[in-house]
Design an enzyme around this catalytic site. Structure first.
Site, mmCIF file in Angstrom:
data_model
loop_
_atom_site.group_PDB
_atom_site.id
_atom_site.type_symbol
_atom_site.label_atom_id
_atom_site.label_comp_id
_atom_site.label_asym_id
_atom_site.label_seq_id
_atom_site.Cartn_x
_atom_site.Cartn_y
_atom_site.Cartn_z
ATOM 1 N N ASP A 171 -19.954 -39.163 52.358
ATOM 2 C CA ASP A 171 -21.048 -38.743 53.231
ATOM 3 C C ASP A 171 -20.454 -38.418 54.603
ATOM 4 O O ASP A 171 -19.309 -38.779 54.889
ATOM 5 C CB ASP A 171 -22.060 -39.872 53.379
ATOM 6 C CG ASP A 171 -22.852 -40.092 52.095
ATOM 7 O OD1 ASP A 171 -23.008 -39.125 51.338
ATOM 8 O OD2 ASP A 171 -23.305 -41.228 51.874
ATOM 9 N N GLU B 191 -33.460 -25.996 45.407
ATOM 10 C CA GLU B 191 -32.054 -26.294 45.151
ATOM 11 C C GLU B 191 -31.776 -26.337 43.649
ATOM 12 O O GLU B 191 -32.421 -27.085 42.920
ATOM 13 C CB GLU B 191 -31.699 -27.644 45.792
ATOM 14 C CG GLU B 191 -30.256 -28.043 45.575
ATOM 15 C CD GLU B 191 -29.891 -29.355 46.269
ATOM 16 O OE1 GLU B 191 -30.356 -29.611 47.392
ATOM 17 O OE2 GLU B 191 -29.132 -30.127 45.656
ATOM 18 N N ARG C 234 -34.707 -30.011 43.556
ATOM 19 C CA ARG C 234 -35.553 -30.458 44.664
ATOM 20 C C ARG C 234 -35.909 -29.303 45.578
ATOM 21 O O ARG C 234 -35.288 -28.245 45.519
ATOM 22 C CB ARG C 234 -34.888 -31.582 45.457
ATOM 23 C CG ARG C 234 -33.470 -31.299 45.880
ATOM 24 C CD ARG C 234 -32.788 -32.558 46.449
ATOM 25 N NE ARG C 234 -31.354 -32.335 46.577
ATOM 26 C CZ ARG C 234 -30.483 -33.232 46.988
ATOM 27 N NH1 ARG C 234 -30.878 -34.438 47.318
ATOM 28 N NH2 ARG C 234 -29.198 -32.949 47.066
ATOM 29 N N ARG D 208 -19.422 -29.697 41.286
ATOM 30 C CA ARG D 208 -20.714 -29.053 41.172
ATOM 31 C C ARG D 208 -20.957 -28.261 42.442
ATOM 32 O O ARG D 208 -20.534 -28.661 43.525
ATOM 33 C CB ARG D 208 -21.829 -30.083 41.007
ATOM 34 C CG ARG D 208 -21.552 -30.973 39.839
ATOM 35 C CD ARG D 208 -22.753 -31.378 39.089
ATOM 36 N NE ARG D 208 -23.663 -30.278 38.830
ATOM 37 C CZ ARG D 208 -23.524 -29.359 37.883
ATOM 38 N NH1 ARG D 208 -22.484 -29.397 37.074
ATOM 39 N NH2 ARG D 208 -24.415 -28.412 37.713
ATOM 40 N N ARG E 239 -35.658 -51.363 45.509
ATOM 41 C CA ARG E 239 -36.228 -52.433 46.340
ATOM 42 C C ARG E 239 -37.500 -52.996 45.715
ATOM 43 O O ARG E 239 -38.330 -52.233 45.203
ATOM 44 C CB ARG E 239 -36.567 -51.893 47.733
ATOM 45 C CG ARG E 239 -35.382 -51.338 48.482
ATOM 46 C CD ARG E 239 -35.718 -51.221 49.967
ATOM 47 N NE ARG E 239 -34.709 -50.420 50.653
ATOM 48 C CZ ARG E 239 -34.843 -49.122 50.901
ATOM 49 N NH1 ARG E 239 -35.942 -48.479 50.532
ATOM 50 N NH2 ARG E 239 -33.883 -48.471 51.530
ATOM 51 N N ARG F 192 -25.581 -45.172 44.769
ATOM 52 C CA ARG F 192 -25.894 -44.640 46.096
ATOM 53 C C ARG F 192 -27.340 -44.955 46.489
ATOM 54 O O ARG F 192 -27.662 -45.015 47.663
ATOM 55 C CB ARG F 192 -25.705 -43.118 46.120
ATOM 56 C CG ARG F 192 -24.266 -42.667 46.078
ATOM 57 C CD ARG F 192 -24.175 -41.173 45.852
ATOM 58 N NE ARG F 192 -24.867 -40.367 46.836
ATOM 59 C CZ ARG F 192 -24.363 -40.001 48.012
ATOM 60 N NH1 ARG F 192 -23.142 -40.349 48.326
ATOM 61 N NH2 ARG F 192 -25.057 -39.264 48.844
ATOM 62 N N TYR G 286 -16.675 -38.375 46.986
ATOM 63 C CA TYR G 286 -18.059 -38.066 47.373
ATOM 64 C C TYR G 286 -18.343 -38.737 48.723
ATOM 65 O O TYR G 286 -19.019 -39.754 48.801
ATOM 66 C CB TYR G 286 -18.967 -38.624 46.273
ATOM 67 C CG TYR G 286 -20.415 -38.216 46.249
ATOM 68 C CD1 TYR G 286 -21.035 -37.580 47.303
ATOM 69 C CD2 TYR G 286 -21.179 -38.481 45.121
ATOM 70 C CE1 TYR G 286 -22.371 -37.230 47.230
ATOM 71 C CE2 TYR G 286 -22.509 -38.135 45.027
ATOM 72 C CZ TYR G 286 -23.104 -37.519 46.090
ATOM 73 O OH TYR G 286 -24.440 -37.193 46.011
HETATM 74 N N1 UDP Z 1 -30.859 -39.379 41.416
HETATM 75 C C1 UDP Z 1 -31.777 -39.305 40.392
HETATM 76 N N2 UDP Z 1 -33.078 -39.053 40.702
HETATM 77 C C2 UDP Z 1 -33.507 -38.859 41.974
HETATM 78 C C3 UDP Z 1 -32.573 -38.927 43.012
HETATM 79 C C4 UDP Z 1 -31.250 -39.185 42.706
HETATM 80 O O1 UDP Z 1 -31.420 -39.441 39.222
HETATM 81 O O2 UDP Z 1 -34.719 -38.622 42.178
HETATM 82 C C5 UDP Z 1 -29.443 -39.649 41.060
HETATM 83 C C6 UDP Z 1 -28.677 -38.333 40.847
HETATM 84 O O3 UDP Z 1 -27.744 -38.512 39.811
HETATM 85 C C7 UDP Z 1 -27.980 -38.159 42.175
HETATM 86 C C8 UDP Z 1 -27.671 -39.612 42.575
HETATM 87 O O4 UDP Z 1 -28.801 -40.345 42.110
HETATM 88 O O5 UDP Z 1 -26.805 -37.405 42.049
HETATM 89 C C9 UDP Z 1 -27.464 -39.815 44.061
HETATM 90 O O6 UDP Z 1 -28.581 -39.310 44.765
HETATM 91 P P1 UDP Z 1 -28.465 -38.798 46.282
HETATM 92 O O7 UDP Z 1 -29.827 -38.514 46.757
HETATM 93 O O8 UDP Z 1 -27.630 -39.752 47.033
HETATM 94 O O9 UDP Z 1 -27.678 -37.428 46.080
HETATM 95 P P2 UDP Z 1 -27.386 -36.280 47.168
HETATM 96 O O10 UDP Z 1 -28.515 -36.276 48.147
HETATM 97 O O11 UDP Z 1 -26.053 -36.580 47.769
HETATM 98 O O12 UDP Z 1 -27.386 -35.048 46.346
#
Ligand code: UDP
Length: 388
Positions: A363, A313, A290, A258, A179, A175, A361
């Site tokens: 969006d 969170e 976060r 989850r 870059r 996801r 999953y």
């Molecule tokens: N992820 C991570 N570190 C980060 C951000 C994301 O390991 O700092 C991993 C984590 O497993 C997460 C996945 O990347 O579930 C997808 O992140 P995304 O931000 O898309 O998750 P969402 O915002 O949907 O919770």
């Protein structure tokens, strides 16, 4: 029964279906919603002390590259020019996410150019050889090398999923873009923004049609009302967007999800807690994953300068009564899902959709795209031609 279609659940899948069937076909739709409001997890409200728009079920950022979806959503709301950026704190230092040249150079205290950084990451992912990554760990290492994987993905993911990363699908880490430039936008999509007057206003406008009736605080599985499962299935077409295992009374076992807990705090001693909308915490010594600070999602609004609202969170396994957020999708889940799909295929006149109904999953933009497709390929032909 005053309905041509019953929609169970009013997240983006359900709302899109209801909107199309009522506005495009002039049919009567009843939406059965367990919660006290529509919109599923995209719902937002104004926090009363600060006047700041708060996303009740975790921050929702709208982004898509799908022209059709973008045209569709713009019928109901305009979007701000918000572009999502995320930072992450690791060992007391803040880095930009997703991993980009800035993250790499800051992490290695270096000044690599793109080709040099690529060569370094290639070297640091060599342990995989030519093997195609088959799970979260292998995919993570193949994308950013082991040191960055361990710093930014391993522990964050342990907190978020509490599942051995070897048992998580590679698609979760895919996801995130990686870059080799200093571009640290979170999303790659063509279109991005937040609904100008809020999610609540957008979602409410989608179903502003007298042909649509919304029954809130109404449980589809509670037999005491006219639109319960036992009364509608087989009588009128149903679009079901609740959990697929719940629909079949968990006969094949529970699919694992989850859930998140959001701890809200209104701060009245500062107008800016963290200087950005989302700060991830990559290490295990911080129990939350976060912090969201909602004022930063709308810099164009005139919010108070001396107050702010944040959500910490926390993530954990969902029990049956918790709100499911993320499908975990282990091998065991996939085996159960295959059985639920078989059951769903033999269920008369019920369409399963949305994140919960398909255990995917999705969006927001994907849920909308999937609903538009379901409408065009199944529901419109059904109502126009009497096709099954
Ligand atoms: N992820 C991570 N570190 C980060 C951000 C994301 O390991 O700092 C991993 C984590 O497993 C997460 C996945 O990347 O579930 C997808 O992140 P995304 O931000 O898309 O998750 P969402 O915002 O949907 O919770």
């Amino acid at each position: 029964m005053d309905a041509d279609l019953v929609v169970v659940g009013s997240g983006l899948f359900g709302l899109t279906i209801a909107e199309r069937v009522a506005n495009d076909l002039g049919k009567r739709v009843v939406i059965v919603e367990r919660r006290s409001h529509i919109g599923g997890n995209a719902w937002s409200e104004t926090e009363p002390i600060t006047g700041i728009e708060v996303h009740r079920y975790g921050a929702h950022l709208f982004h898509t590259s799908n022209e059709k979806v973008w045209d569709y959503v713009n019928r109901f709301t305009s979007f701000t020019g918000y572009q999502h950026h995320v930072y992450t704190t690791h060992k007391g230092v803040v880095f930009p996410m997703p991993v980009n040249l800035g993250t790499i150079n800051q992490f290695f205290s270096a000044a690599y150019r793109p080709d040099q950084a690529k060569a370094l990451i290639k070297e640091q992912s060599q342990e995989l050889g030519n093997k195609e990554p088959s799970n979260f760990v292998e995919k993570g290492i193949s994308l950013v090398g082991r040191p960055l994987y361990e710093a930014f993905f391993m522990n964050y993911t342990a907190k978020q999923w509490q599942t051995e990363p070897e048992n998580l699908p590679a698609s979760i880490v895919s996801r995130l873009p990686v870059r080799y430039t200093y571009n640290n936008r979170y999303f790659n999509d063509t279109y991005e923004g937040l609904p100008t007057d809020g999610y609540g206003a957008w979602l409410t406008r989608m179903i502003d049609n007298p042909l649509i009736t919304v029954l809130t605080e109404t449980d589809f599985f509670d037999d005491s009302h006219e639109y319960s499962k036992s009364k509608v299935v087989g009588t009128v077409p149903v679009v079901y967007t609740g959990p697929v295992d719940r629909y079949f009374d968990y006969v094949e076992g529970d699919l694992s999800w989850r859930t998140i807990d959001l701890e809200e705090e209104v701060l009245t001693d500062t107008g800016d807690f963290q200087g950005t909308s989302v700060m991830n915490y990559a290490d295990l010594d911080v129990p939350f994953t976060r912090i969201h600070e909602f004022r930063h999602f709308h810099p164009e609004r005139h919010y108070p300068t001396d107050k702010t609202v944040i959500h910490r969170e926390y993530s954990r396994f969902a029990k049956r009564d918790d709100e499911p957020y993320y499908p975990i999708n282990t091998d065991d889940d996939r085996a159960k899902l295959a059985k639920y799909r078989e059951l769903a295929a033999s269920e008369p006149e019920v369409i399963f959709g949305g994140r919960l109904g398909t255990y995917k999953y999705l969006d927001m933009h994907m849920a909308i795209a999937s609903a538009l497709m379901t409408y065009e390929t199944v529901l419109r032909p059904h109502f126009n031609d009497g096709d099954p």
